[in-house]
Design an enzyme around this catalytic site. Structure first.
Site, PDB file in Angstrom:
ATOM      1  N   TYR A  54      61.958  30.706  33.317  1.00 33.99           N
ATOM      2  CA  TYR A  54      61.684  31.473  34.451  1.00 33.99           C
ATOM      3  C   TYR A  54      63.115  31.973  35.095  1.00 33.99           C
ATOM      4  O   TYR A  54      63.551  30.808  35.604  1.00 33.99           O
ATOM      5  CB  TYR A  54      60.597  31.249  35.372  1.00 33.99           C
ATOM      6  CG  TYR A  54      59.075  31.124  35.018  1.00 33.99           C
ATOM      7  CD1 TYR A  54      58.653  31.560  33.707  1.00 33.99           C
ATOM      8  CD2 TYR A  54      58.151  30.659  35.771  1.00 33.99           C
ATOM      9  CE1 TYR A  54      57.757  31.600  33.296  1.00 33.99           C
ATOM     10  CE2 TYR A  54      56.733  30.606  35.162  1.00 33.99           C
ATOM     11  CZ  TYR A  54      56.487  31.133  34.026  1.00 33.99           C
ATOM     12  OH  TYR A  54      55.171  31.152  33.723  1.00 33.99           O
ATOM     13  N   SER A 210      48.021  35.479  35.142  1.00 30.13           N
ATOM     14  CA  SER A 210      47.764  36.663  35.319  1.00 30.13           C
ATOM     15  C   SER A 210      46.241  37.276  35.518  1.00 30.13           C
ATOM     16  O   SER A 210      45.670  37.912  34.755  1.00 30.13           O
ATOM     17  CB  SER A 210      48.334  37.672  34.062  1.00 30.13           C
ATOM     18  OG  SER A 210      48.427  38.753  34.381  1.00 30.13           O
ATOM     19  N   LEU A 212      45.149  38.936  37.836  1.00 30.31           N
ATOM     20  CA  LEU A 212      45.213  40.386  38.116  1.00 30.31           C
ATOM     21  C   LEU A 212      45.884  41.442  37.110  1.00 30.31           C
ATOM     22  O   LEU A 212      46.055  42.501  37.530  1.00 30.31           O
ATOM     23  CB  LEU A 212      45.977  40.720  39.500  1.00 30.31           C
ATOM     24  CG  LEU A 212      45.465  39.919  40.713  1.00 30.31           C
ATOM     25  CD1 LEU A 212      46.309  40.290  41.854  1.00 30.31           C
ATOM     26  CD2 LEU A 212      43.906  40.069  40.841  1.00 30.31           C
ATOM     27  N   ALA A 213      46.028  40.879  35.780  1.00 33.56           N
ATOM     28  CA  ALA A 213      46.506  41.776  34.852  1.00 33.56           C
ATOM     29  C   ALA A 213      47.604  42.164  35.010  1.00 33.56           C
ATOM     30  O   ALA A 213      47.866  43.421  34.813  1.00 33.56           O
ATOM     31  CB  ALA A 213      45.431  42.867  34.290  1.00 33.56           C
ATOM     32  N   GLY A 290      50.908  35.528  41.098  1.00 32.98           N
ATOM     33  CA  GLY A 290      51.950  36.002  41.671  1.00 32.98           C
ATOM     34  C   GLY A 290      51.912  36.558  42.861  1.00 32.98           C
ATOM     35  O   GLY A 290      51.033  37.354  43.129  1.00 32.98           O
TER      36      GLY A 290
END
Length: 339
Positions: A54, A210, A212-213, A290
């Site tokens: 990252y 993820s 929340l896609a 995130g």
């Protein structure tokens, strides 16, 4: 906040975790990252996730500095890292799951974060070019040394995890105990068809990335891609292509808007409804979110209050609005791997 046991380990993690990909140390500067981490901790978030790749290691540095600034007792939070992609491109020895890169990558992460150990270290992807026994032993040795407390995998197959578990059993090594994988209301198959049925037999806990896609389920993409959204940022064209695929984008946005309207019917944000959908699954220990602003985290934290609303009727409505088929039954070979 709710705290859940991670698989068969004695480790408890917050049901909502803070991830650092594309935000901490990249989109957010040091001060903003520290404020985000502090707000997460105040909300009861105790699990923080990062990876060597990252922002080419910058994310680990900034997260470590934020945790130091927090002045919280080390035993009060959990940090997971990942090793595979490295930080220097694909030079020989600088990436993958060889013993060399696993050990050196772990030690580099410890230096960047300023921590004396990682609670969890994950093999970020499977490496077909390295003998699995070498990978398992290297990870186990890090546990023995105290550099890490638990190890696991990310986006491996059930068969690969089972083979690693069997090698560890046969040779007296520490086994993998965590799998981190993609799961959300739009991407379900790998969790529901493969890992959830096998997780108990494998002795692993599931953490989710993820949920929340990539932000699609936040309500911000209901009528198009926002100019400041992650999918509109330079360098993320590959992600946008992957997320939208070959389906007409107008149809995707229509379905997302319908999901947001359904959330509004229940007086919750679409983010809370989507996150609650993930957290309602009994196999999920933690959902890694995130965030670029503290208010995003505050909204996410309210998802646990929405979980009780997800009865069969509401789940069926979600499936119908998003055009999702009923989950298929687990395959016979998946059950075999748990023995």
């Amino acid at each position: 906040m709710e705290y859940r046991r991670l698989g068969r380990t004695g480790l408890q993690v917050s049901a909502i975790a803070l991830g650092s990909w594309a935000t901490i140390g990249e989109r957010l500067n040091d001060d903003a990252s520290s404020a985000l981490v502090a707000h997460a901790y105040d909300l009861g978030v105790t699990y923080f996730d990062t990876a060597e790749t990252y922002a080419d290691g910058r994310s680990e540095e900034v997260l470590g500095a934020a945790l130091k600034r927090l002045r919280a007792p080390r035993e009060s939070f959990v940090v997971s890292g990942k090793v595979f992609y490295g930080t220097h491109g694909r030079r020989p020895g600088s990436w993958g799951l060889s013993r060399k890169h696993i050990v050196e990558g772990c030690h580099a992460t410890l230096r960047r974060t300023g921590l004396d150990h990682l609670d969890i270290l994950l093999c970020h992807r499977f490496d077909p070019d390295v003998p699995l026994e070498e990978t398992v032993r290297a990870m186990s040795d890090l546990v023995t040394r105290g550099d890490i407390l638990y190890w696991g995998t990310s986006e491996w197959t059930v068969t690969q995890v089972a083979e690693a578990r069997d090698i560890a059993r046969a040779r007296g090594h520490a086994p993998p105990q965590v799998e981190q994988l993609l799961y959300n209301v739009l991407e379900r198959d790998k969790v529901e068809r493969e890992f959830a049925p096998a997780a108990e037999g494998l002795g692993i806990g599931l953490t989710i990335w993820s949920p929340l896609a990539y932000g699609l389920l936040s309500g911000r993409y209901d009528h198009g891609v926002p100019a400041d959204g992650r999918l509109a940022r330079a360098g993320y064209e590959w992600l946008s292509a992957s997320v939208f695929g070959t389906d007409p984008r107008e149809e995707t946005h229509r379905r997302l808007a319908a999901f947001s309207r359904l959330a509004a019917e229940h007086t919750v944000s679409p983010s809370r409804l989507a996150l609650a959908w993930v957290l309602r699954h009994p196999a999920v220990a933690s959902a890694i979110c995130g965030a670029s602003r503290p208010e995003h985290l505050s909204d996410n934290a309210g998802a646990l209050d929405v979980v009780p609303l997800l009865d069969r009727t509401l789940l069926a409505r979600i499936d119908a609005l998003l055009g999702m088929p009923e989950p298929p039954p687990p395959r016979t070979e998946d059950k075999e791997t748990t023995r």
